[in-house]
Write a protein that holds these residues in place. Structure first.
Motif, PDB file in Angstrom:
ATOM      1  N   GLY A 164       0.828  -1.166   0.065  1.00  0.00           N
ATOM      2  CA  GLY A 164       0.036   0.101  -0.095  1.00  0.00           C
ATOM      3  C   GLY A 164       0.950   1.326   0.055  1.00  0.00           C
ATOM      4  N   LEU A 165       1.988   1.324   0.753  1.00  0.00           N
ATOM      5  CA  LEU A 165       2.792   2.204   0.650  1.00  0.00           C
ATOM      6  C   LEU A 165       3.454   2.963  -0.446  1.00  0.00           C
ATOM      7  N   ILE A 166       3.920   1.542  -1.222  1.00  0.00           N
ATOM      8  CA  ILE A 166       4.474   1.908  -2.398  1.00  0.00           C
ATOM      9  C   ILE A 166       3.712   2.183  -3.530  1.00  0.00           C
ATOM     10  N   GLY A 167       2.344   1.732  -3.568  1.00  0.00           N
ATOM     11  CA  GLY A 167       1.422   2.084  -4.324  1.00  0.00           C
ATOM     12  C   GLY A 167       0.913   3.767  -3.919  1.00  0.00           C
ATOM     13  N   PHE A 168       0.886   3.935  -2.719  1.00  0.00           N
ATOM     14  CA  PHE A 168       0.578   5.347  -2.151  1.00  0.00           C
ATOM     15  C   PHE A 168       1.283   6.321  -2.835  1.00  0.00           C
ATOM     16  N   PHE A 169       2.631   6.004  -2.670  1.00  0.00           N
ATOM     17  CA  PHE A 169       3.495   6.922  -3.126  1.00  0.00           C
ATOM     18  C   PHE A 169       3.787   7.381  -4.847  1.00  0.00           C
ATOM     19  N   GLY A 170       3.604   5.824  -5.224  1.00  0.00           N
ATOM     20  CA  GLY A 170       3.599   5.734  -6.791  1.00  0.00           C
ATOM     21  C   GLY A 170       2.188   6.605  -7.427  1.00  0.00           C
ATOM     22  N   GLY A 171       1.126   6.453  -6.723  1.00  0.00           N
ATOM     23  CA  GLY A 171      -0.081   7.088  -7.420  1.00  0.00           C
ATOM     24  C   GLY A 171       0.293   8.632  -7.030  1.00  0.00           C
ATOM     25  N   PRO A 210       2.234   6.106 -14.051  1.00  0.00           N
ATOM     26  CA  PRO A 210       0.917   5.380 -14.767  1.00  0.00           C
ATOM     27  C   PRO A 210       1.134   3.907 -14.245  1.00  0.00           C
ATOM     28  N   GLN A 211       2.125   3.377 -13.682  1.00  0.00           N
ATOM     29  CA  GLN A 211       1.894   1.971 -13.426  1.00  0.00           C
ATOM     30  C   GLN A 211       0.885   1.780 -12.360  1.00  0.00           C
ATOM     31  N   PHE A 212       0.643   2.624 -11.685  1.00  0.00           N
ATOM     32  CA  PHE A 212      -0.294   2.687 -10.466  1.00  0.00           C
ATOM     33  C   PHE A 212      -1.502   3.234 -10.537  1.00  0.00           C
ATOM     34  N   GLN A 213      -1.877   3.550 -11.935  1.00  0.00           N
ATOM     35  CA  GLN A 213      -2.975   4.046 -12.052  1.00  0.00           C
ATOM     36  C   GLN A 213      -4.234   3.123 -12.325  1.00  0.00           C
ATOM     37  N   ALA A 214      -5.305   2.930 -11.732  1.00  0.00           N
ATOM     38  CA  ALA A 214      -6.387   1.999 -11.991  1.00  0.00           C
ATOM     39  C   ALA A 214      -7.014   2.116 -13.282  1.00  0.00           C
ATOM     40  N   GLY A 215      -7.647   1.149 -13.344  1.00  0.00           N
ATOM     41  CA  GLY A 215      -8.482   1.120 -14.850  1.00  0.00           C
ATOM     42  C   GLY A 215      -7.783   0.480 -15.966  1.00  0.00           C
ATOM     43  N   GLY A 216      -8.522   0.842 -17.148  1.00  0.00           N
ATOM     44  CA  GLY A 216      -7.788   0.569 -18.321  1.00  0.00           C
ATOM     45  C   GLY A 216      -8.263  -0.822 -19.032  1.00  0.00           C
ATOM     46  N   HIS A 217      -9.629  -1.522 -18.182  1.00  0.00           N
ATOM     47  CA  HIS A 217     -10.155  -2.421 -18.916  1.00  0.00           C
ATOM     48  C   HIS A 217     -11.642  -2.094 -19.363  1.00  0.00           C
ATOM     49  N   GLY A 218     -12.104  -2.749 -20.450  1.00  0.00           N
ATOM     50  CA  GLY A 218     -13.338  -2.406 -21.036  1.00  0.00           C
ATOM     51  C   GLY A 218     -14.529  -2.422 -19.996  1.00  0.00           C
ATOM     52  N   ASN A 219     -14.708  -3.165 -19.359  1.00  0.00           N
ATOM     53  CA  ASN A 219     -15.590  -3.030 -18.358  1.00  0.00           C
ATOM     54  C   ASN A 219     -15.685  -1.799 -17.459  1.00  0.00           C
ATOM     55  N   ILE A 267     -16.174   7.201  -1.694  1.00  0.00           N
ATOM     56  CA  ILE A 267     -16.012   8.609  -2.162  1.00  0.00           C
ATOM     57  C   ILE A 267     -14.191   9.031  -2.466  1.00  0.00           C
ATOM     58  N   LEU A 268     -13.529   7.753  -1.978  1.00  0.00           N
ATOM     59  CA  LEU A 268     -12.026   8.086  -2.291  1.00  0.00           C
ATOM     60  C   LEU A 268     -11.786   7.342  -3.670  1.00  0.00           C
ATOM     61  N   ARG A 269     -12.511   6.882  -4.230  1.00  0.00           N
ATOM     62  CA  ARG A 269     -12.411   6.111  -5.559  1.00  0.00           C
ATOM     63  C   ARG A 269     -11.611   6.636  -6.457  1.00  0.00           C
ATOM     64  N   GLY A 270     -11.606   8.287  -6.442  1.00  0.00           N
ATOM     65  CA  GLY A 270     -10.860   9.218  -7.513  1.00  0.00           C
ATOM     66  C   GLY A 270      -9.802   9.746  -6.887  1.00  0.00           C
ATOM     67  N   ASN A 271      -9.146   9.324  -5.715  1.00  0.00           N
ATOM     68  CA  ASN A 271      -7.986   9.864  -5.082  1.00  0.00           C
ATOM     69  C   ASN A 271      -6.950   8.902  -5.888  1.00  0.00           C
ATOM     70  N   GLY A 286      -3.624   4.501  -6.288  1.00  0.00           N
ATOM     71  CA  GLY A 286      -2.433   3.616  -6.344  1.00  0.00           C
ATOM     72  C   GLY A 286      -2.087   2.627  -5.180  1.00  0.00           C
ATOM     73  N   ALA A 287      -2.442   2.965  -4.166  1.00  0.00           N
ATOM     74  CA  ALA A 287      -2.281   2.242  -2.958  1.00  0.00           C
ATOM     75  C   ALA A 287      -3.089   0.822  -3.329  1.00  0.00           C
ATOM     76  N   LEU A 288      -4.587   1.107  -3.508  1.00  0.00           N
ATOM     77  CA  LEU A 288      -4.934   0.041  -3.770  1.00  0.00           C
ATOM     78  C   LEU A 288      -4.895  -1.099  -4.964  1.00  0.00           C
ATOM     79  N   THR A 289      -4.324  -0.093  -5.885  1.00  0.00           N
ATOM     80  CA  THR A 289      -3.963  -0.947  -6.971  1.00  0.00           C
ATOM     81  C   THR A 289      -2.455  -2.079  -6.606  1.00  0.00           C
ATOM     82  N   ALA A 290      -1.642  -1.489  -5.994  1.00  0.00           N
ATOM     83  CA  ALA A 290      -0.571  -2.044  -5.546  1.00  0.00           C
ATOM     84  C   ALA A 290      -0.935  -3.179  -4.484  1.00  0.00           C
ATOM     85  N   ILE A 291      -2.015  -2.962  -3.699  1.00  0.00           N
ATOM     86  CA  ILE A 291      -2.427  -4.158  -2.749  1.00  0.00           C
ATOM     87  C   ILE A 291      -3.239  -5.155  -3.614  1.00  0.00           C
ATOM     88  N   THR A 292      -3.926  -4.755  -4.754  1.00  0.00           N
ATOM     89  CA  THR A 292      -4.493  -5.773  -5.558  1.00  0.00           C
ATOM     90  C   THR A 292      -3.274  -6.726  -5.857  1.00  0.00           C
TER      91      THR A 292
END
Length: 449
Positions: free
Chosen positions: A170-177, A182-191, A350-354, A359-365
């Motif tokens: 989470g810390l890695i993703g937080f600071f990366g986001g 771009p590696q820590f940005q969520a999204g990119g899928h058609g759905n 409400i934090l989905r756009g932060n 980035g933290a949640l993307t890294a946690i995934t």
């Protein structure tokens, strides 16, 4: 009718279907929900599903049941969350209660063990499919693949605590986001596209945070959870078995980070050595029930509560006492799960756009993919091999299989299940039915006992 157009009657059928297919531990259960909710029904987007999953991974308790509660709440408010989360555990409650009765009255029964033997082969295939399915979607670049690999090495070979792995990722993703990498940005899928899912990407009115509502939610669920515990302590005293069950499993509900396996060793030790509720080895029998019946693996705690009250029934009939003890353990285990979701989910939404949090949640995934791979390998080793030995070599500590203890039939069934599911795309239910029938057939043929 809600704005997304899904009536409660349809939601009931969908959640009941998910509950009936919730084999294979958290990996298999998450895969089932992803397939049905994101790909088949298109209720919510991939990004929203993973955002909710990451929050549930941070909570104590069974993440898959909490994820079902979260999505049910998003779709149909509190009633939807209760429906989804309650149905998710109902088949497991019924199945493990029935098996606990059989176990208490008759001990191990060959045909039941044979059924479990066959089921485990399909469960292994389900878990492997989950690793592949979630990994393809979550590991979108080399950095995220590296985080997943590091998480796997840390938990499998170094026995690192699950919360520490999640914290570091989470810390890695937080600071990366925060640095807008771009590696820590969520999204990119058609759905993830707006309008390609029924819920959409807007925040539903009922999901907006409200302080007054939060206070009411906390008061309601803390009362539902702790009032029975307090009543038992006051009426029966601290030394009564029901008071012990209520207090002990309430404590467990607060510390079950990282899923059932993270806490089961401690529960087994306390149940055998401190309380005398179980005989050595019986915890593994209970875990076998939980692994091969629908619902979270933590449902094994119902078996522990059943056996505790069954053996210390006092003036009650032992089976009645066991039933009450099992239901009590289940209640204090799962009541907090609804509290965490209904209280925390609005603030997570409400934090989905932060960018930093995303980035933290993307890294946690990514780290979670490594953890699920660890579960898949752990389960595979214990399914195919009869015994394992602990390896303690410098910083490395892990269970290695005894190669001479390989079970050829288990290997054959597991291999067949993996091939038909991954190569020929055969569904879970037919595979589970086929391997179960094969297990019973091997028992009738006298090959397994």
């Amino acid at each position: 009718m809600p704005d997304h157009g899904v009536p409660m009657s349809e939601a009931f059928r969908v959640w009941l279907r998910i509950a009936a297919l919730s084999f294979g531990g958290p990996a298999g259960q998450i895969a089932v929900m992803h397939r049905i909710l994101v790909e088949e029904k298109r209720w919510i987007s991939e990004g929203r599903f993973l955002h909710a999953l990451n929050y549930c991974m941070l909570l104590p308790g069974p993440e898959a049941q909490q994820l079902a509660t979260y999505v049910g709440w998003l779709m149909h408010r509190t009633l939807g969350g209760l429906l989804a989360g309650g149905l998710f555990i109902l088949p497991g409650i019924i199945a493990i209660m029935g098996l606990s009765w059989i176990y208490a009255l008759y001990g191990k029964i060959g045909i039941v063990a044979a059924l479990f033997f066959g089921l485990k082969a399909a469960v292994l295939a389900i878990v492997l499919e989950a690793v592949i399915r979630i990994g393809k979607r979550a590991l979108k670049n080399r950095i995220l693949i590296g985080i997943a690999a590091a998480a796997f090495v840390a938990i499998f070979f170094l026995d690192a605590p699950f919360p520490l792995i999640i914290l570091v990722a989470g810390l890695i993703g937080f600071f990366g986001g925060r640095a807008d990498l771009p590696q820590f940005q969520a999204g990119g899928h058609g759905n993830d596209a707006q309008g390609d899912n029924l819920l959409g990407e807007h925040l539903p009115a009922h999901a907006a945070p409200n302080f007054g509502r939060s206070v009411r939610v906390a008061a309601t669920w803390l009362t539902l959870w702790l009032a029975p515990v307090s009543a038992l302590l006051l009426i029966l005293g601290r030394d009564d078995v029901f008071s012990q069950i209520a207090l002990f499993f309430s404590k467990m509900a607060m510390v079950t980070f990282g899923g059932a396996y993270a806490v089961l060793a401690y529960v087994a030790q306390q149940a055998v050595e401190t309380y005398g509720w179980l005989q050595p080895g019986e915890m593994l029998d209970g875990l076998g029930m939980a692994e091969t019946t629908p619902g979270p693996l933590i449902m094994v705690l119902q078996f522990v509560g059943f056996m505790a009250a069954f053996r210390e029934a006092g003036v009650l009939d032992p089976l009645l006492a066991g039933t009450l003890g099992g239901l009590l353990a289940t209640w204090v285990t799962f009541a907090p799960c609804f509290l965490w979701i209904f209280l925390g989910a609005p603030y997570i939404e409400i934090l989905r756009g932060n960018r930093a949090l995303s980035g933290a949640l993307t890294a946690i995934t990514a780290a979670v993919v490594g953890v699920i791979l660890n579960l898949a390998i752990w389960f595979g080793i214990h399914t195919i091999f009869g015994s394992v030995h602990a390896v303690d070599w410098g910083p490395f500590r892990f269970d290695a299989p005894e190669w001479g203890s390989v079970n050829g039939w288990a290997l054959l069934l597991a291999g067949a299940a993996i091939i038909v599911m991954l190569r020929f795309k055969v569904g879970m239910l037919p595979t589970l039915a086929a391997t179960s029938a094969a297990g019973i057939g091997l028992y009738w043929a006298g090959i397994i006992t």
